[in-house]
Design a protein around this motif. Sequence first.
Motif, mmCIF file in Angstrom:
data_model
loop_
_atom_site.group_PDB
_atom_site.id
_atom_site.type_symbol
_atom_site.label_atom_id
_atom_site.label_comp_id
_atom_site.label_asym_id
_atom_site.label_seq_id
_atom_site.Cartn_x
_atom_site.Cartn_y
_atom_site.Cartn_z
ATOM 1 N N PRO A 182 0.826 -1.212 0.000
ATOM 2 C CA PRO A 182 0.000 0.000 0.000
ATOM 3 C C PRO A 182 0.855 1.255 0.000
ATOM 4 O O PRO A 182 1.977 1.241 0.522
ATOM 5 C CB PRO A 182 -0.795 -0.136 1.310
ATOM 6 N N PRO A 183 0.336 2.360 -0.572
ATOM 7 C CA PRO A 183 -1.004 2.462 -1.156
ATOM 8 C C PRO A 183 -1.132 1.956 -2.590
ATOM 9 O O PRO A 183 -2.245 1.803 -3.088
ATOM 10 C CB PRO A 183 -1.286 3.968 -1.106
ATOM 11 N N ALA A 184 -0.047 1.675 -3.299
ATOM 12 C CA ALA A 184 -0.167 1.202 -4.691
ATOM 13 C C ALA A 184 -0.801 -0.180 -4.733
ATOM 14 O O ALA A 184 -1.781 -0.413 -5.427
ATOM 15 C CB ALA A 184 1.199 1.169 -5.360
ATOM 16 N N GLN A 185 -0.228 -1.115 -3.998
ATOM 17 C CA GLN A 185 -0.751 -2.469 -3.841
ATOM 18 C C GLN A 185 -1.063 -3.114 -5.196
ATOM 19 O O GLN A 185 -2.152 -3.636 -5.420
ATOM 20 C CB GLN A 185 -1.983 -2.467 -2.937
ATOM 21 N N LEU A 186 -0.084 -3.107 -6.093
ATOM 22 C CA LEU A 186 -0.249 -3.712 -7.409
ATOM 23 C C LEU A 186 -0.172 -5.230 -7.315
ATOM 24 O O LEU A 186 0.344 -5.791 -6.342
ATOM 25 C CB LEU A 186 0.849 -3.217 -8.354
#
Length: 296
Positions: A20-24
Amino acid sequence: MLLSLKQLLSAVVDYAGLFPPAQLSLPEALATYDRAWSSLHHWMLGHFVVPASRLPELIQLLPGLPSRSSSSQPWTLSVILSSNWVAELEQIHQLSHATSQILIRALEVAPLPPDKIQQVYQHLPTEVTAFFEIPFGVDLAPYLKILQQPGTAAKLRTGGLTNDAFPDSGQLAQRILSLAEAQIPLKVTAGLHHPLRGQYRLTSQADSASATMHGFLNVLLLAALAYQGSISGDEAVAILEVRSHHSFQFTDTTIHWREHSLTLSEIGRSRQQFFHSFGSCSIQEPIADLDHLELL
């Protein structure tokens, strides 16, 4: 690009796009990192950060990436251990000998009490550096003693998804000064997407709350001056709270702040021996902000 800034920022971003916050997804994060290696600013990239549990999946996906067909270089990884670290270290040992696609350069370990860190230390491979996260609000002295052993280092968390995840300038400054004095290598993670201290959104969502975040230039320059042993506690807090790049003077061979200066050799020594990298779930944000400031 000024040589002083390139020295300061080389291999500084450990890419943590899985978190997180991207959490791809893993395929998305691998593709993002792969594209970044072909970009103009690839020299800023450090390791790819991945949980130990996902190493087999990562190895399966690597051959499908565009760069793999034209490069024989292994991907350098920073691997996060879980509470199941005994089994994970055995898996890492096996994978390291079974494939040439990856090169594990660092391990990262969630907060543990000092006695548990000592247990993990007894099982560490000798060819990697293990970064043990030290939470704020604990007595630092027992950690300093353990982390002066070969192959160990400290990890500090400089942000997160809520306001209270960000340490204040006094807390962060004191930790960096103490680690520099003890000559314990350091990496930081979370909340350092932007070069300078300021008010930023916690996520990319339009309705995201915002928080006052530390800047990676602030942290890097404090680390270099702290390792040089030339900055007081009050000055350490002050440099973390700088909000304008005009407060720093960058030349090709030096960086200046107030009456302090850093030469290329001093910057290089700090990066090689003290400040390792910062983990970021975004590669593009730090680059875009530096470009906006006309520092790239």
